[in-house]
Design a protein around this motif. Structure first.
Motif, PDB file in Angstrom:
ATOM      1  N   TYR B  36       1.547   7.500   6.661  1.00 23.46           N
ATOM      2  CA  TYR B  36       0.455   6.975   5.854  1.00 23.46           C
ATOM      3  C   TYR B  36       0.842   5.608   5.326  1.00 23.46           C
ATOM      4  O   TYR B  36       2.006   5.322   5.084  1.00 23.46           O
ATOM      5  N   GLN B  38       0.048   3.043   2.041  1.00 31.01           N
ATOM      6  CA  GLN B  38      -0.508   3.043   0.699  1.00 31.01           C
ATOM      7  C   GLN B  38      -0.455   1.640   0.118  1.00 31.01           C
ATOM      8  O   GLN B  38       0.623   1.063  -0.050  1.00 31.01           O
ATOM      9  N   GLY B  41      -2.566   0.597  -6.033  1.00 33.70           N
ATOM     10  CA  GLY B  41      -3.786   1.038  -6.697  1.00 33.70           C
ATOM     11  C   GLY B  41      -4.713   1.866  -5.831  1.00 33.70           C
ATOM     12  O   GLY B  41      -5.843   2.146  -6.230  1.00 33.70           O
ATOM     13  N   LYS B  42      -4.245   2.249  -4.653  1.00 41.72           N
ATOM     14  CA  LYS B  42      -5.084   3.040  -3.752  1.00 41.72           C
ATOM     15  C   LYS B  42      -4.354   4.297  -3.300  1.00 41.72           C
ATOM     16  O   LYS B  42      -3.129   4.416  -3.425  1.00 41.72           O
ATOM     17  N   GLY B  43      -5.116   5.247  -2.756  1.00 42.47           N
ATOM     18  CA  GLY B  43      -4.502   6.430  -2.191  1.00 42.47           C
ATOM     19  C   GLY B  43      -3.965   6.159  -0.799  1.00 42.47           C
ATOM     20  O   GLY B  43      -4.330   5.169  -0.159  1.00 42.47           O
ATOM     21  N   PRO B  44      -3.072   7.010  -0.300  1.00 44.47           N
ATOM     22  CA  PRO B  44      -2.553   6.840   1.059  1.00 44.47           C
ATOM     23  C   PRO B  44      -3.667   6.884   2.102  1.00 44.47           C
ATOM     24  O   PRO B  44      -4.635   7.627   1.961  1.00 44.47           O
ATOM     25  N   PHE B  46      -4.310   7.311   6.272  1.00 44.14           N
ATOM     26  CA  PHE B  46      -3.687   7.871   7.469  1.00 44.14           C
ATOM     27  C   PHE B  46      -3.455   6.804   8.535  1.00 44.14           C
ATOM     28  O   PHE B  46      -4.310   5.962   8.802  1.00 44.14           O
ATOM     29  N   LEU B  87       4.507   5.696   3.908  1.00 44.16           N
ATOM     30  CA  LEU B  87       4.959   7.044   3.574  1.00 44.16           C
ATOM     31  C   LEU B  87       5.016   7.905   4.824  1.00 44.16           C
ATOM     32  O   LEU B  87       4.089   7.867   5.638  1.00 44.16           O
ATOM     33  N   PHE B 101       6.000  14.744   1.283  1.00 46.18           N
ATOM     34  CA  PHE B 101       5.988  13.291   1.381  1.00 46.18           C
ATOM     35  C   PHE B 101       7.350  12.722   1.003  1.00 46.18           C
ATOM     36  O   PHE B 101       7.975  13.155   0.034  1.00 46.18           O
ATOM     37  N   GLY B 102       7.785  11.719   1.773  1.00 39.81           N
ATOM     38  CA  GLY B 102       8.937  10.944   1.363  1.00 39.81           C
ATOM     39  C   GLY B 102       8.544   9.974   0.259  1.00 39.81           C
ATOM     40  O   GLY B 102       7.365   9.837  -0.073  1.00 39.81           O
ATOM     41  N   ALA B 103       9.554   9.297  -0.296  1.00 40.19           N
ATOM     42  CA  ALA B 103       9.301   8.353  -1.391  1.00 40.19           C
ATOM     43  C   ALA B 103       8.719   7.039  -0.899  1.00 40.19           C
ATOM     44  O   ALA B 103       8.217   6.245  -1.698  1.00 40.19           O
TER      45      ALA B 103
END
Lengths: 116, 111
Positions: B36, B38, B41-44, B46, B87, B101-103
């Motif tokens: 993903y 990111q 300020g936004k979501g991941p 795909f 991610l 999820f990884g960091a």
């Protein structure tokens, strides 16, 4: 196609207060997820619903967090009372089918919570 | 214990300077591995799903590969608009499919 909607966008509260977040998934999506993302970390699953039933809430701190999914559509996540360590971005995501598939997730933009 | 580690944590590139991001994982019953993107300020969002060792997928300047223990995201001739956090998330079977999820790797591409 409308995406995952979340509100509010930002929230600032003091510790021990309560707060609620709202999520409207993509229309027709059966599975809804709430993730917590602390600054510098990846998203961590809090709770997963399939339709209006809970699939996984093993990482939800149930003494202070609660969530529900009304009629298998919208969902609310509540924290009561909030702690300083709850400061994070709360992400809602949805996917079309059930938890047994390996399909991609669609995320909302999240709610950024600051607990002072 | 199921774990995922991404490296490096942060990467700064000049425009056009190719590089690779790493995602190593220890999960039992891997069902797939997701990448993903990111933005702040936004979501991941795909990018790819890989299902088996040896599989590769490409999208514009990005190519993802998978082995039995790790995945790479190769970025060829990056542009400033590729700047984001990337991610990875292995999916494993634990009764039902679960993502870890990884960091993430924070990528900054400078002109």
């Amino acid at each position: 196609e409308a995406g995952v909607a979340q509100s509010p966008r930002y929230k600032i509260i003091e510790k021990r207060q309560s707060v609620a977040f709202w999520c409207n998934p993509i229309s027709g999506h059966a599975t809804l997820y709430w993730y917590q993302q602390i600054l510098g970390q990846g998203p961590k699953l809090l709770i997963q619903f399939q339709n209006n039933g809970v699939v996984d809430d093993s990482q939800l701190p149930k003494d202070r967090f609660s969530a529900e999914r009304l009629k298998g559509v919208d969902s609310t996540l509540k924290i009561q009372p909030a702690k300083l360590e709850d400061s994070a971005v709360y992400l809602c995501a949805s996917s079309l089918f059930g938890a047994s598939t390996n399909e991609k997730l669609f995320f909302g933009s999240g709610t950024q919570l600051s607990v002072l | 214990e199921d774990q995922v580690t991404q490296s490096p944590e942060a990467l700064r590139l000049q425009e056009g300077e190719s590089s690779s991001l790493n995602c190593s994982y220890t999960v039992s019953g891997l069902r797939g591995l997701f990448w993903y993107r990111q933005d702040p300020g936004k979501g991941p969002e795909f990018l790819f799903t890989l299902y088996s060792a040896g599989e590769e997928k490409e999208k514009e300047r990005l190519k993802a590969t998978l082995t039995k223990k790790e995945s790479f995201l190769h970025i060829t001739a990056p542009k400033p608009e590729d700047s984001a956090t990337y991610l990875c998330a292995p999916m494993f079977s634990g009764g039902y499919n679960k993502l870890i999820f990884g960091a993430g790797t924070r990528l900054a591409v400078h002109p």
